[in-house]
Design a protein around this motif. Structure first.
Motif, PDB file in Angstrom:
ATOM      1  N   SER A  47       0.851  -0.972  -0.063  1.00 50.75           N
ATOM      2  CA  SER A  47      -0.222  -0.242  -0.247  1.00 50.75           C
ATOM      3  C   SER A  47       0.936   1.063   0.355  1.00 50.75           C
ATOM      4  O   SER A  47       2.309   0.809   0.468  1.00 50.75           O
ATOM      5  CB  SER A  47      -0.563  -0.069   1.649  1.00 50.75           C
ATOM      6  OG  SER A  47      -1.702   1.596   1.541  1.00 50.75           O
ATOM      7  N   LEU A  48       0.380   2.016  -1.012  1.00 50.81           N
ATOM      8  CA  LEU A  48       1.045   3.767  -0.186  1.00 50.81           C
ATOM      9  C   LEU A  48      -0.214   4.223   0.027  1.00 50.81           C
ATOM     10  O   LEU A  48       0.168   5.177   1.321  1.00 50.81           O
ATOM     11  CB  LEU A  48       1.391   4.767  -1.677  1.00 50.81           C
ATOM     12  CG  LEU A  48       2.443   5.438  -1.876  1.00 50.81           C
ATOM     13  CD1 LEU A  48       3.124   5.436  -2.726  1.00 50.81           C
ATOM     14  CD2 LEU A  48       1.506   6.724  -2.629  1.00 50.81           C
ATOM     15  N   ARG A  49      -1.441   4.948  -0.500  1.00 49.37           N
ATOM     16  CA  ARG A  49      -2.161   5.409  -0.035  1.00 49.37           C
ATOM     17  C   ARG A  49      -2.352   5.194   1.204  1.00 49.37           C
ATOM     18  O   ARG A  49      -2.592   6.139   2.456  1.00 49.37           O
ATOM     19  CB  ARG A  49      -2.766   5.899  -1.439  1.00 49.37           C
ATOM     20  CG  ARG A  49      -3.137   6.209  -2.309  1.00 49.37           C
ATOM     21  CD  ARG A  49      -3.952   6.097  -3.766  1.00 49.37           C
ATOM     22  NE  ARG A  49      -3.354   5.469  -3.862  1.00 49.37           N
ATOM     23  CZ  ARG A  49      -1.681   4.697  -4.731  1.00 49.37           C
ATOM     24  NH1 ARG A  49      -1.549   6.481  -5.516  1.00 49.37           N
ATOM     25  NH2 ARG A  49      -1.136   3.334  -5.120  1.00 49.37           N
ATOM     26  N   THR A  50      -2.696   4.123   1.456  1.00 47.01           N
ATOM     27  CA  THR A  50      -3.802   3.472   2.692  1.00 47.01           C
ATOM     28  C   THR A  50      -2.681   3.610   4.101  1.00 47.01           C
ATOM     29  O   THR A  50      -2.933   4.015   5.031  1.00 47.01           O
ATOM     30  CB  THR A  50      -4.461   2.491   2.313  1.00 47.01           C
ATOM     31  OG1 THR A  50      -5.396   2.173   1.536  1.00 47.01           O
ATOM     32  CG2 THR A  50      -5.466   2.214   3.753  1.00 47.01           C
ATOM     33  N   ARG A 109      -4.950  -5.333   5.786  1.00 44.88           N
ATOM     34  CA  ARG A 109      -4.969  -4.974   4.177  1.00 44.88           C
ATOM     35  C   ARG A 109      -4.838  -6.356   3.830  1.00 44.88           C
ATOM     36  O   ARG A 109      -3.679  -7.412   4.581  1.00 44.88           O
ATOM     37  CB  ARG A 109      -3.706  -3.740   4.239  1.00 44.88           C
ATOM     38  CG  ARG A 109      -4.282  -4.712   2.437  1.00 44.88           C
ATOM     39  CD  ARG A 109      -3.600  -3.657   1.229  1.00 44.88           C
ATOM     40  NE  ARG A 109      -4.202  -1.970   1.376  1.00 44.88           N
ATOM     41  CZ  ARG A 109      -4.166  -1.098  -0.168  1.00 44.88           C
ATOM     42  NH1 ARG A 109      -3.105  -1.286  -0.862  1.00 44.88           N
ATOM     43  NH2 ARG A 109      -5.868  -0.205   0.573  1.00 44.88           N
ATOM     44  N   HIS A 146     -13.727  -2.290   0.385  1.00 47.23           N
ATOM     45  CA  HIS A 146     -12.199  -1.345   0.233  1.00 47.23           C
ATOM     46  C   HIS A 146     -12.918   0.186   0.994  1.00 47.23           C
ATOM     47  O   HIS A 146     -13.375   1.067   0.683  1.00 47.23           O
ATOM     48  CB  HIS A 146     -11.792  -0.776  -0.645  1.00 47.23           C
ATOM     49  CG  HIS A 146      -9.921  -0.124  -0.107  1.00 47.23           C
ATOM     50  ND1 HIS A 146      -9.831   0.689   1.409  1.00 47.23           N
ATOM     51  CD2 HIS A 146      -8.981   0.419  -1.534  1.00 47.23           C
ATOM     52  CE1 HIS A 146      -8.692   0.784   0.791  1.00 47.23           C
ATOM     53  NE2 HIS A 146      -8.153   1.317  -0.817  1.00 47.23           N
ATOM     54  N   GLN A 149     -11.361   3.835   1.182  1.00 54.02           N
ATOM     55  CA  GLN A 149     -11.662   4.200  -0.224  1.00 54.02           C
ATOM     56  C   GLN A 149     -12.758   5.211  -0.972  1.00 54.02           C
ATOM     57  O   GLN A 149     -13.166   6.188  -1.509  1.00 54.02           O
ATOM     58  CB  GLN A 149     -11.202   3.587  -1.569  1.00 54.02           C
ATOM     59  CG  GLN A 149     -10.985   3.400  -2.211  1.00 54.02           C
ATOM     60  CD  GLN A 149      -9.716   5.119  -2.638  1.00 54.02           C
ATOM     61  OE1 GLN A 149      -8.955   4.578  -2.634  1.00 54.02           O
ATOM     62  NE2 GLN A 149     -10.152   5.586  -3.786  1.00 54.02           N
ATOM     63  N   CYS A 272      -9.047   5.049  -8.251  1.00 54.63           N
ATOM     64  CA  CYS A 272      -8.676   4.666  -6.990  1.00 54.63           C
ATOM     65  C   CYS A 272      -7.138   4.906  -6.335  1.00 54.63           C
ATOM     66  O   CYS A 272      -5.943   5.268  -5.629  1.00 54.63           O
ATOM     67  CB  CYS A 272      -8.919   3.397  -5.867  1.00 54.63           C
ATOM     68  SG  CYS A 272      -8.465   2.497  -6.815  1.00 54.63           S
ATOM     69  N   LEU A 273      -6.521   4.639  -7.586  1.00 54.08           N
ATOM     70  CA  LEU A 273      -5.251   4.566  -7.947  1.00 54.08           C
ATOM     71  C   LEU A 273      -4.521   3.232  -6.960  1.00 54.08           C
ATOM     72  O   LEU A 273      -5.253   2.995  -6.170  1.00 54.08           O
ATOM     73  CB  LEU A 273      -4.043   5.867  -7.171  1.00 54.08           C
ATOM     74  CG  LEU A 273      -4.574   7.247  -8.110  1.00 54.08           C
ATOM     75  CD1 LEU A 273      -4.108   9.117  -7.747  1.00 54.08           C
ATOM     76  CD2 LEU A 273      -4.629   6.888  -9.538  1.00 54.08           C
TER      77      LEU A 273
HETATM   78  N1  LIG Z   1      -5.802   3.239  -3.295  1.00 52.32           N
HETATM   79  C1  LIG Z   1      -5.386   2.974  -2.334  1.00 52.32           C
HETATM   80  O1  LIG Z   1      -6.353   2.302  -1.814  1.00 52.32           O
HETATM   81  O2  LIG Z   1      -4.385   2.977  -2.313  1.00 52.32           O
HETATM   82  P1  LIG Z   1      -2.869   1.913  -1.935  1.00 52.32           P
HETATM   83  O3  LIG Z   1      -2.892   0.356  -1.949  1.00 52.32           O
HETATM   84  O4  LIG Z   1      -1.599   2.771  -2.370  1.00 52.32           O
HETATM   85  O5  LIG Z   1      -3.306   1.732  -0.432  1.00 52.32           O
END
Ligand SMILES: NC(=O)OP(=O)(O)O
Ligand SMILES: NCCC[C@H](NC(=O)CCC(=O)O)C(=O)O
Length: 315
Positions: A47-50, A109, A146, A149, A272-273
């Motif tokens: 994960s980056l964002r979460t 996650r 998710h 998100q 969502c990226l």
């Molecule tokens: N959108 C999202 O959940 O990104 P990550 O997988 O980077 O957390």
């Protein structure tokens, strides 16, 4: 709020969205809400964002945060009564109970395996943690949903909509890998309780599970679906019916600038990226003025902060 793993955990969406907006306007408003409390985030997948937005949310509430790449820990056993003479070194019964000794809130996650539909849709990992942990569980994206998100997506649409009830289209788009259905499932689940006209468009064979699609308009013709759309939410997912399979990589489903301008209502573009450029969507869309993907990612913090605040209130 006890746990946050699906839209069903939210009784007052408008209130939660308003809380996220208030926090966005004044991020340190509740700086002591989580004082002397610890959040442990377990990442069984990358994960980056979460990871960063949830850590930031907890820090803004005064919490201490510990994140662990749980895929580098012991392999966990989930079966009741298992004779653990094979690969797994630790049962989730102990693991969840032990993490609860260190955490006031646990984030998890866990992606689906995309091999065994029944197992994935039973949410084995998240449900086991709910059962055996004494601390509340927040989903950081599970096998089928998710929600952090989706809450950020609701907030983003709320901020950008130009009419009371905008038309929101979820469009399948091609990809090179088999991806989970969690993001579109969850988005649909949340859009059903938001004030929007929702249409899902995908090629045949990519229908999402009935439990999410019940009452939702499905359109197999992407051009028809896009007509008059105010928001296009693009995502790839693998087949639910032929579980986990890639049935098509049809490039004609890619989101292009031409479709955004000429088919849709000069719509906003959401994703969502992470996103595969020029596979899922053209550069021209992502780099254009109607792409709101970065603002959407920004809203992940405020959504998470509102959720963590509510979970703290329930401790
Ligand atoms: N959108 C999202 O959940 O990104 P990550 O997988 O980077 O957390
Ligand atoms: N949390 C946001 C999406 C995570 C995951 N995407 C991914 O794994 C993309 C990987 C890639 O593009 O190789 C998904 O679709 O559920």
């Amino acid at each position: 709020m006890k746990n946050f793993t699906s839209a069903k955990d939210v009784t007052d969406l408008a209130g939660l969205v308003q809380l996220a907006r208030d926090i966005k306007a004044d991020p340190f408003k509740f700086r002591d809400a989580g004082k002397e409390k610890t959040m442990v985030l377990l990442f069984f997948n990358p994960s980056l964002r979460t990871r960063l937005s949830t850590e930031k949310a907890a820090l803004n509430l005064g919490m201490q945060v510990i994140s662990m790449n749980a895929d580098q820990g012991w392999t966990l056993e989930f079966e009741e009564g298992a004779i653990m003479n094979a690969g797994s070194a630790e049962h989730v019964k102990e693991a969840a109970a032990v993490v609860s000794q260190y955490a006031d809130i646990i984030g998890i996650r866990t992606f689906p395996g995309l091999k065994d539909r029944e197992k994935d849709y039973s949410e084995q990992v998240i449900e086991a943690f709910k059962k055996y942990a004494s601390a509340p569980i927040i989903s950081l994206e599970s096998a089928t949903r998710h929600p952090l998100q989706s809450l950020a997506d609701v907030l983003t649409i709320e901020e950008f909509k130009k009419k009371d009830r905008p038309k929101v289209v979820v469009s399948w788009a091609p990809h090179v890998r088999a991806l989970p259905q969690a993001v579109p499932n969850s988005f649909v689940e949340w859009m059903k309780i938001a004030n929007v006209d929702l249409v899902v468009t995908n090629p045949e064979g990519y229908e999402l599970a009935d439990e999410f699609m019940d009452g939702v308009q499905l359109e197999y013709d992407q051009q028809k679906a896009f007509a008059g759309a105010d928001f296009i939410y693009a995502k790839n997912w693998s087949s639910y019916r032929e579980y986990g399979q890639i049935l098509s990589q049809d490039e004609t489903w890619r989101i292009t600038q031409d479709k955004m301008v000429n088919w849709a209502n000069n719509a906003y573009f959401m994703h969502c990226l992470p996103v595969r450029r020029n596979v899922v969507v053209e550069d021209a869309v992502l780099d254009g003025p109607n792409s709101i993907v970065i603002k959407q990612a920004n809203n992940r913090t405020w959504a998470a902060q509102a959720v963590v605040k509510r979970v703290l209130e329930g401790l």
